[in-house]
Design a protein around this motif. Structure first.
Motif, short mmCIF file in Angstrom:
data_model
loop_
_atom_site.label_atom_id
_atom_site.label_comp_id
_atom_site.label_asym_id
_atom_site.label_seq_id
_atom_site.Cartn_x
_atom_site.Cartn_y
_atom_site.Cartn_z
N LEU A 181 0.82 -1.21 0.00
CA LEU A 181 0.00 0.00 0.00
C LEU A 181 0.86 1.26 0.00
O LEU A 181 0.42 2.32 -0.44
N LYS A 182 2.08 1.14 0.51
CA LYS A 182 2.95 2.31 0.62
C LYS A 182 4.40 1.89 0.46
O LYS A 182 4.81 0.83 0.95
N VAL A 183 5.18 2.72 -0.23
CA VAL A 183 6.59 2.45 -0.48
C VAL A 183 7.42 3.62 0.04
O VAL A 183 7.13 4.78 -0.27
N THR A 184 8.45 3.33 0.84
CA THR A 184 9.35 4.35 1.34
C THR A 184 10.78 3.88 1.13
O THR A 184 11.10 2.72 1.44
N ALA A 185 11.65 4.74 0.60
CA ALA A 185 13.03 4.35 0.34
C ALA A 185 14.00 5.45 0.74
O ALA A 185 13.72 6.64 0.55
N HIS A 186 15.12 5.04 1.30
CA HIS A 186 16.21 5.94 1.63
C HIS A 186 17.51 5.30 1.16
O HIS A 186 17.69 4.08 1.32
N VAL A 195 24.28 7.11 -7.93
CA VAL A 195 24.15 5.65 -7.93
C VAL A 195 24.28 5.18 -6.47
O VAL A 195 25.37 5.18 -5.90
N GLU A 196 23.16 4.77 -5.90
CA GLU A 196 23.14 4.41 -4.48
C GLU A 196 23.88 3.10 -4.22
O GLU A 196 23.63 2.09 -4.88
N ASP A 197 24.77 3.13 -3.22
CA ASP A 197 25.50 1.94 -2.78
C ASP A 197 24.73 1.19 -1.70
O ASP A 197 24.96 0.01 -1.47
N SER A 198 23.85 1.92 -1.00
CA SER A 198 23.08 1.34 0.09
C SER A 198 21.66 1.89 0.01
O SER A 198 21.47 3.09 -0.13
N VAL A 199 20.68 0.99 0.08
CA VAL A 199 19.28 1.40 0.03
C VAL A 199 18.49 0.66 1.11
O VAL A 199 18.61 -0.56 1.24
N TYR A 200 17.72 1.43 1.87
CA TYR A 200 16.78 0.87 2.84
C TYR A 200 15.38 1.07 2.28
O TYR A 200 14.96 2.20 2.03
N LEU A 201 14.67 -0.04 2.07
CA LEU A 201 13.34 -0.01 1.47
C LEU A 201 12.33 -0.51 2.48
O LEU A 201 12.51 -1.59 3.07
N ASN A 202 11.27 0.26 2.72
CA ASN A 202 10.18 -0.15 3.61
C ASN A 202 8.88 -0.21 2.82
O ASN A 202 8.54 0.74 2.10
N LEU A 203 8.17 -1.32 2.95
CA LEU A 203 6.91 -1.52 2.26
C LEU A 203 5.82 -1.80 3.29
O LEU A 203 5.99 -2.64 4.17
N ARG A 204 4.72 -1.08 3.18
CA ARG A 204 3.58 -1.28 4.07
C ARG A 204 2.50 -2.03 3.31
O ARG A 204 2.00 -1.56 2.30
N PHE A 205 2.16 -3.23 3.81
CA PHE A 205 1.15 -4.06 3.17
C PHE A 205 -0.16 -4.01 3.97
O PHE A 205 -0.20 -3.53 5.10
N LYS A 206 -1.21 -4.55 3.36
CA LYS A 206 -2.48 -4.61 4.06
C LYS A 206 -2.32 -5.45 5.33
O LYS A 206 -1.43 -6.31 5.42
N GLY A 207 -3.20 -5.21 6.29
CA GLY A 207 -3.11 -5.90 7.56
C GLY A 207 -2.02 -5.35 8.46
O GLY A 207 -1.61 -6.01 9.41
N ASN A 208 -1.53 -4.15 8.13
CA ASN A 208 -0.49 -3.48 8.92
C ASN A 208 0.80 -4.30 8.98
O ASN A 208 1.49 -4.34 10.01
N VAL A 209 1.12 -4.97 7.88
CA VAL A 209 2.36 -5.74 7.79
C VAL A 209 3.45 -4.85 7.19
O VAL A 209 3.26 -4.25 6.13
N LEU A 210 4.58 -4.77 7.86
CA LEU A 210 5.72 -3.99 7.37
C LEU A 210 6.78 -4.93 6.83
O LEU A 210 7.14 -5.91 7.49
N ALA A 211 7.29 -4.63 5.63
CA ALA A 211 8.39 -5.40 5.06
C ALA A 211 9.57 -4.46 4.86
O ALA A 211 9.41 -3.35 4.32
N HIS A 212 10.73 -4.90 5.30
CA HIS A 212 11.94 -4.07 5.26
C HIS A 212 13.03 -4.79 4.50
O HIS A 212 13.24 -6.00 4.68
N LEU A 213 13.75 -4.06 3.63
CA LEU A 213 14.85 -4.64 2.86
C LEU A 213 16.05 -3.70 2.90
O LEU A 213 15.91 -2.50 2.68
#
Length: 314
Positions: A181-186, A195-213
């Motif tokens: 539902l939502k994408v956030t990246a730094h 050209v990013e050497d390091s990326v932190y990606l956060n994804l918000r899914f339905k059911g209030n599930v957070l996925a982090h990469l």
């Protein structure tokens, strides 16, 4: 057995060629580089080795597998889909949502198989985790945490997220069964401007599930893993050891920690590329929609594109 032509015999294309040959489906090889063509002719003396793919468009082949530079994926895939061929495209399928959507639309209207090379989806451990989650054995899922980092290889065009993160993003979508539902990246550019050497990606899914990469090619050691935190415990997949461990840790109604130890639920590795290409051949035969088919492919590119926009705004 379906006959498949491989377009692109570079570093990864050679693996596709070898595996399709072992599966008995290799029909021909297309490669622009003369020295590589010569090597392919030596390695596969009974195989057609071509310098272009134009004659294949009207041929009797069933499918193509594309392992060329990503900038060429869209144009080649579109031509073969429009010619009525089934198409396998290495990751990332394209570099934009618009191009991916066009390929999806063509495949949907023509009824042709479109599959992208999200290799990690065909690692048996990931299928085990998917089935474990969907059987409700972890209860409510709270969050996913994935990492893929090492020292090198450094790219000069695509950043570390596009280079390393595609497989992990595909896994997030596969395990949770939907697009976020939502994408956030730094990110951080240290070695090269833009050209990013390091990326932190956060994804918000339905059911209030957070996925982090977290992806990095400036890391002191190789780290590859997936952790799923749920109501009834924590699953950890160590990709290097090829084990899935259940940490029997949770909380009671008073928010007191419950710790009942840990147990390795799955151990062992298959050859994910062989499993992946067997799945493609199966889908050619049965017309089944691939696990890494249009839905998964489009969701991954949508996430990457949204994250890229945010990275460029920092």
């Amino acid at each position: 057995m379906p006959k498949v032509s491989i377009i692109g015999a570079g570093n990864w294309g050679k693996n596709l060629i070898k595996t399709f040959s072992e599966l008995g489906s290799l029909e021909s090889i297309v490669e622009l580089n003369p020295s590589i063509r010569e090597q392919m002719a030596q390695d596969y003396p009974n195989m057609r080795v071509l310098d272009n793919y134009e004659t294949l468009l009207a041929s009797e082949i069933d499918a193509v597998a594309i392992a060329t530079p990503v900038s060429t994926h869209f144009s080649i895939a579109r031509k073969f889909l429009e010619a009525g061929k089934d198409v396998f495209v290495e990751k990332p399928i394209t570099m934009s949502v618009d191009e991916t959507q066009q390929l999806v639309d063509i495949a949907t209207s023509s009824g042709n198989v479109l599959m992208t090379g999200h290799l990690l989806l065909y690692q048996p451990a990931i299928k085990f985790i998917h089935d474990y989650i969907n059987a409700g054995k972890l209860g409510q899922i709270y969050s996913l945490h994935l990492e893929r980092k090492n020292l090198g290889t450094i790219r000069s065009v695509e950043n570390v997220m596009w280079s390393l993160g595609v497989h992990d993003i595909a896994v997030m979508v596969y395990l949770l069964g939907s697009a976020p539902l939502k994408v956030t990246a730094h990110g951080h550019c240290g070695l090269q401007v833009g050209v990013e050497d390091s990326v932190y990606l956060n994804l918000r899914f339905k059911g209030n599930v957070l996925a982090h990469l977290h992806n990095s090619w400036l890391w002191h050691e190789k780290r590859r893993g997936t952790t799923v935190i749920g109501e009834r415990g924590i699953l950890h997949y160590d990709e290097l050891a090829q084990t899935v461990t259940l940490h029997k840790k949770s909380f009671n109604s008073d928010l007191k920690v419950i710790n009942e130890g840990e147990e390795i639920l799955f151990s062992g590795a298959a050859q994910p590329l062989r499993v992946e290409l067997e799945h493609f051949i199966h889908c050619i035969k049965t017309r089944e929609i691939p696990r890494s088919g249009p839905v998964n492919a489009l969701a991954v590119i949508e996430i990457l594109e949204q994250a890229q926009i945010q990275l460029k705004q920092q």
